[in-house]
Enzyme design. Structure first.
Site, PDB file in Angstrom:
ATOM      1  N   MET A 127      18.539 -17.998 -28.317  1.00  0.00           N
ATOM      2  CA  MET A 127      18.064 -19.374 -28.469  1.00  0.00           C
ATOM      3  C   MET A 127      17.556 -19.910 -27.127  1.00  0.00           C
ATOM      4  O   MET A 127      17.398 -21.124 -26.959  1.00  0.00           O
ATOM      5  CB  MET A 127      19.181 -20.268 -29.010  1.00  0.00           C
ATOM      6  CG  MET A 127      19.647 -19.821 -30.395  1.00  0.00           C
ATOM      7  SD  MET A 127      20.356 -21.146 -31.356  1.00  0.00           S
ATOM      8  CE  MET A 127      21.755 -21.580 -30.363  1.00  0.00           C
ATOM      9  N   GLY A 128      17.320 -19.002 -26.171  1.00  0.00           N
ATOM     10  CA  GLY A 128      16.757 -19.419 -24.898  1.00  0.00           C
ATOM     11  C   GLY A 128      17.780 -20.007 -23.942  1.00  0.00           C
ATOM     12  O   GLY A 128      18.978 -19.897 -24.158  1.00  0.00           O
TER      13      GLY A 128
ATOM     14  N   HIS B  56      22.734 -13.126 -21.608  1.00  0.00           N
ATOM     15  CA  HIS B  56      21.564 -12.681 -22.374  1.00  0.00           C
ATOM     16  C   HIS B  56      20.897 -11.478 -21.688  1.00  0.00           C
ATOM     17  O   HIS B  56      20.486 -10.522 -22.355  1.00  0.00           O
ATOM     18  CB  HIS B  56      20.503 -13.789 -22.460  1.00  0.00           C
ATOM     19  CG  HIS B  56      20.958 -15.046 -23.130  1.00  0.00           C
ATOM     20  ND1 HIS B  56      21.206 -16.210 -22.426  1.00  0.00           N
ATOM     21  CD2 HIS B  56      21.187 -15.346 -24.424  1.00  0.00           C
ATOM     22  CE1 HIS B  56      21.564 -17.166 -23.268  1.00  0.00           C
ATOM     23  NE2 HIS B  56      21.567 -16.672 -24.483  1.00  0.00           N
TER      24      HIS B  56
ATOM     25  N   GLN C 142      21.029 -23.291 -38.226  1.00  0.00           N
ATOM     26  CA  GLN C 142      22.418 -22.992 -37.872  1.00  0.00           C
ATOM     27  C   GLN C 142      23.122 -24.162 -37.192  1.00  0.00           C
ATOM     28  O   GLN C 142      24.249 -24.041 -36.741  1.00  0.00           O
ATOM     29  CB  GLN C 142      22.506 -21.717 -37.034  1.00  0.00           C
ATOM     30  CG  GLN C 142      21.928 -21.805 -35.642  1.00  0.00           C
ATOM     31  CD  GLN C 142      21.859 -20.437 -34.989  1.00  0.00           C
ATOM     32  OE1 GLN C 142      21.094 -19.570 -35.409  1.00  0.00           O
ATOM     33  NE2 GLN C 142      22.661 -20.219 -33.958  1.00  0.00           N
TER      34      GLN C 142
ATOM     35  N   GLY D 219      25.880 -10.191 -28.349  1.00  0.00           N
ATOM     36  CA  GLY D 219      27.003 -10.278 -27.424  1.00  0.00           C
ATOM     37  C   GLY D 219      28.328 -10.415 -28.162  1.00  0.00           C
ATOM     38  O   GLY D 219      28.403 -11.089 -29.197  1.00  0.00           O
TER      39      GLY D 219
ATOM     40  N   LYS E 106      30.587 -12.204 -27.317  1.00  0.00           N
ATOM     41  CA  LYS E 106      31.025 -13.606 -27.256  1.00  0.00           C
ATOM     42  C   LYS E 106      30.970 -14.250 -28.645  1.00  0.00           C
ATOM     43  O   LYS E 106      31.840 -15.017 -29.018  1.00  0.00           O
ATOM     44  CB  LYS E 106      30.173 -14.404 -26.269  1.00  0.00           C
ATOM     45  CG  LYS E 106      30.742 -15.803 -26.070  1.00  0.00           C
ATOM     46  CD  LYS E 106      30.141 -16.472 -24.883  1.00  0.00           C
ATOM     47  CE  LYS E 106      28.871 -17.193 -25.235  1.00  0.00           C
ATOM     48  NZ  LYS E 106      29.116 -18.390 -26.049  1.00  0.00           N
TER      49      LYS E 106
HETATM   50  P1  AMP Z   1      22.439 -17.562 -27.880  1.00  0.00           P
HETATM   51  O1  AMP Z   1      21.196 -17.791 -27.081  1.00  0.00           O
HETATM   52  O2  AMP Z   1      23.611 -18.380 -27.429  1.00  0.00           O
HETATM   53  O3  AMP Z   1      22.209 -17.601 -29.370  1.00  0.00           O
HETATM   54  O4  AMP Z   1      22.864 -16.059 -27.573  1.00  0.00           O
HETATM   55  C1  AMP Z   1      21.994 -15.002 -27.802  1.00  0.00           C
HETATM   56  C2  AMP Z   1      22.750 -13.699 -27.672  1.00  0.00           C
HETATM   57  O5  AMP Z   1      23.306 -13.601 -26.359  1.00  0.00           O
HETATM   58  C3  AMP Z   1      23.932 -13.591 -28.660  1.00  0.00           C
HETATM   59  O6  AMP Z   1      23.992 -12.268 -29.160  1.00  0.00           O
HETATM   60  C4  AMP Z   1      25.112 -13.909 -27.786  1.00  0.00           C
HETATM   61  O7  AMP Z   1      26.320 -13.326 -28.243  1.00  0.00           O
HETATM   62  C5  AMP Z   1      24.681 -13.300 -26.467  1.00  0.00           C
HETATM   63  N1  AMP Z   1      25.437 -13.910 -25.370  1.00  0.00           N
HETATM   64  C6  AMP Z   1      25.559 -15.246 -25.092  1.00  0.00           C
HETATM   65  N2  AMP Z   1      26.400 -15.438 -24.054  1.00  0.00           N
HETATM   66  C7  AMP Z   1      26.826 -14.201 -23.669  1.00  0.00           C
HETATM   67  C8  AMP Z   1      27.706 -13.728 -22.654  1.00  0.00           C
HETATM   68  N3  AMP Z   1      28.335 -14.557 -21.827  1.00  0.00           N
HETATM   69  N4  AMP Z   1      27.905 -12.395 -22.550  1.00  0.00           N
HETATM   70  C9  AMP Z   1      27.279 -11.527 -23.393  1.00  0.00           C
HETATM   71  N5  AMP Z   1      26.433 -11.917 -24.369  1.00  0.00           N
HETATM   72  C10 AMP Z   1      26.203 -13.219 -24.511  1.00  0.00           C
END
Ligand code: AMP
Length: 284
Positions: free
Chosen positions: A30-31, A37, A61, A147, A149
């Site tokens: 989501m940037g 990331h 979402q 991730g 997370k």
């Molecule tokens: P998001 O932009 O928050 O939707 O995250 C995009 C991807 O990055 C998802 O697969 C998350 O699980 C992963 N991600 C976000 N934060 C972390 C982190 N601290 N360590 C590893 N992966 C991450």
């Protein structure tokens, strides 16, 4: 690095790579990218011929009372980071490219969203499952990187690709943390200085839980009470949930007496405006 906003143009560009049987790796985001990331992109770079990262703040979402409007954005920096890491293609769709005015087909899982984050965010995983399925259909990656997370998200995606026969391999990458243990998150930027200091309690408390499980402490309820006690040292913290569950079904575990398999310790805690999540896995 090439960028695309349009699905037809992106598909046209990817056609030759599919024909040549290249491995396409997808990194959905989501940037407002950070090292978490980028660790997904780094892993994908090692394993794939072509990397597609997507940046899309998916309205489906977010519930109406959530932070869709204020979700942080910095496209220039994101593109710079992706280019530096050797990403080949960035997909940057507008909302109406993903959701037509008359959009009505959503992916709903029956069980997994009834736990953890799904309890306080009942429409969240429907939005995640729908957009990720669309990205799989648009890009047709051989591998997709997520991730740990967002552990529940990974289980949801693994389940939907099995149930719907989507030919993609899901790779789970470890959680990237700050030096003090706080998991990197785009939402950490909402934290005030004091909240940021206290936010480390979430990870510290989960580690305490891991320690107690490994030491053979059998009563899960006691461990959860202790985890919550650590978090409540902060006057800024408001626990959404702390859960110790089966790492595959997410069903809560009452006692670890005789339990074999993967245990997930997971939590969501609000520090001021930010709702932060974190987890640890233990194999018993
Ligand atoms: P998001 O932009 O928050 O939707 O995250 C995009 C991807 O990055 C998802 O697969 C998350 O699980 C992963 N991600 C976000 N934060 C972390 C982190 N601290 N360590 C590893 N992966 C991450």
């Amino acid at each position: 690095m090439k960028t695309f906003e349009n699905i037809t143009e992106l598909r046209g560009f990817l056609k030759k790579f599919h024909k040549e049987d290249k491995t396409i790796g997808l990194v959905p985001t989501m940037g407002y990218l950070h090292e978490g990331h980028m660790s997904l992109v780094k892993t994908a770079r090692k394993e794939c011929d072509i990397i597609v990262a997507s940046i899309f703040v998916n309205p489906a979402q977010f519930a109406p009372n959530e932070d869709l409007e204020s979700y942080p954005r910095d496209l220039k920096k994101d593109l710079h980071l992706l280019e530096k890491e050797g990403c080949d293609i960035v997909f940057l769709p507008e909302n109406n490219e993903i959701y037509n005015n008359d959009f009505e087909t959503y992916i709903n899982l029956e069980k997994l969203p009834k736990h953890l984050c799904g309890l306080s965010r009942p429409t969240h995983f429907r939005g995640v499952a729908t957009v990720v399925t669309k990205l799989f259909n648009i890009i047709q990656p051989g591998k997709a990187y997520f991730g740990q997370k967002d552990y529940q998200q990974i289980l949801v995606i693994k389940k939907l690709i099995r149930d719907l026969n989507v030919p993609v391999k899901i790779i789970m990458c470890p959680i990237v943390r700050n030096d003090d243990g706080l998991a990197l998150s785009s939402r950490n930027m909402y934290l005030t200085k004091d909240e940021r200091k206290d936010a480390v309690l979430l990870h510290q408390s989960l580690l305490k839980g891991v320690e107690r499980i490994k030491a053979g402490n059998k009563e899960i309820n006691e461990i959860i009470v202790d985890i919550k006690a650590i978090i409540s040292q902060s006057q800024h913290a408001k626990v959404d949930y702390i859960s110790i569950s089966n790492g595959e079904t997410l069903k809560e575990i009452g006692s670890i007496k005789g339990y074999k398999g993967l245990v997930l310790l997971a939590g969501a805690v609000r520090f001021g405006k930010s709702r932060l999540i974190d987890n640890e896995l233990v194999e018993l």
